[in-house]
Scaffold this motif. Structure first.
Motif: not given
Length: 222
Positions: A10-13, A34-37, A53-55, A68-70
């Motif tokens: 997983g990658v957070v952007v 991908v979790l986008a913030v 998932r976009v937050v 957010l669980g980053l």
């Protein structure tokens, strides 16, 4: 997705501007979660149909990132470009989590030094790197180009007409041109790794490596 799988793939952007949204889309196409913030609700709404998932959240707050669980993700990219302050505070908050590997976009050398000092492991300059790459392509006959530093590059070039029908053994491209031919591809055919007996066919696209100047000079033969 489990915490272990998030850490592995997983990658957070963080930041869905021009660079961040393209990065998130590319990662999704490559099969990564991908979790986008982003703090901008319009951007969140725009990209929600296209990303996992976009937050909407303030990434400068450590508590928010933790909720957010980053900390469960292996890599986070801080793609914020409009605000140096938000970029630096986000990296600092991520560093406090103590978990993910932090990649961060910088807009200047000073910005890069600050990002590194507060916890960024990798600092990238997408605009500068793209501009330099495009400049090389414009003024040369290379079809594509990747520079690895220390004056070393790999390029995609058309086979020079003067070399068509000759084998790599006969040509000796390293001795004659200072470049190594890694492989070749004909239209509609798979890529072939180079061997001494390979004969350069008309219409081939070659992958070559060497110093920047040597690669450009070889491309110019076409």
């Amino acid at each position: 997705m489990s915490a272990r799988r998030r850490r592995d793939g997983g990658v957070v952007v963080i930041g869905l501007g021009r660079f961040g949204c393209h990065l998130a889309s590319s990662l999704t196409q490559l099969g990564h979660e991908v979790l986008a913030v982003d703090r901008n609700p319009d951007r969140v709404q725009k990209w929600s149909p296209y990303l996992d998932r976009v937050v909407q959240a303030d990434s400068t707050e450590e508590g928010t990132l933790r909720q957010l669980g980053l900390a469960d993700f292996g890599r986070v990219v801080v793609a914020i470009g409009a605000s140096v302050e938000a970029s630096v505070l986000t990296v600092l908050a991520l560093a406090e989590l103590g978990g993910p590997e932090i990649w961060a976009r910088a807009t200047s050398d000073q910005h890069a030094r600050i990002l590194e000092s507060v916890g960024a492991r990798h600092v990238i300059f997408p605009e500068a790197e793209t501009g330099e790459r495009v400049a090389h392509l414009i003024v040369s006959r290379m079809l594509d180009y990747i520079e690895f530093g220390d004056d070393f590059a790999i390029a995609k070039v058309r086979v020079p007409q003067s070399l068509v029908g000759r084998s790599l053994r006969d040509l000796g491209p390293i001795d004659r041109y200072g470049v190594m031919v890694v492989g070749a591809k004909l239209p509609g055919q798979p890529f072939r790794y180079a061997a001494p007996e390979m004969v350069l066919a008309p219409g081939s696209i070659l992958i070559v490596e060497g110093s920047i100047g040597q690669v450009q000079a070889f491309a110019a033969l076409a």
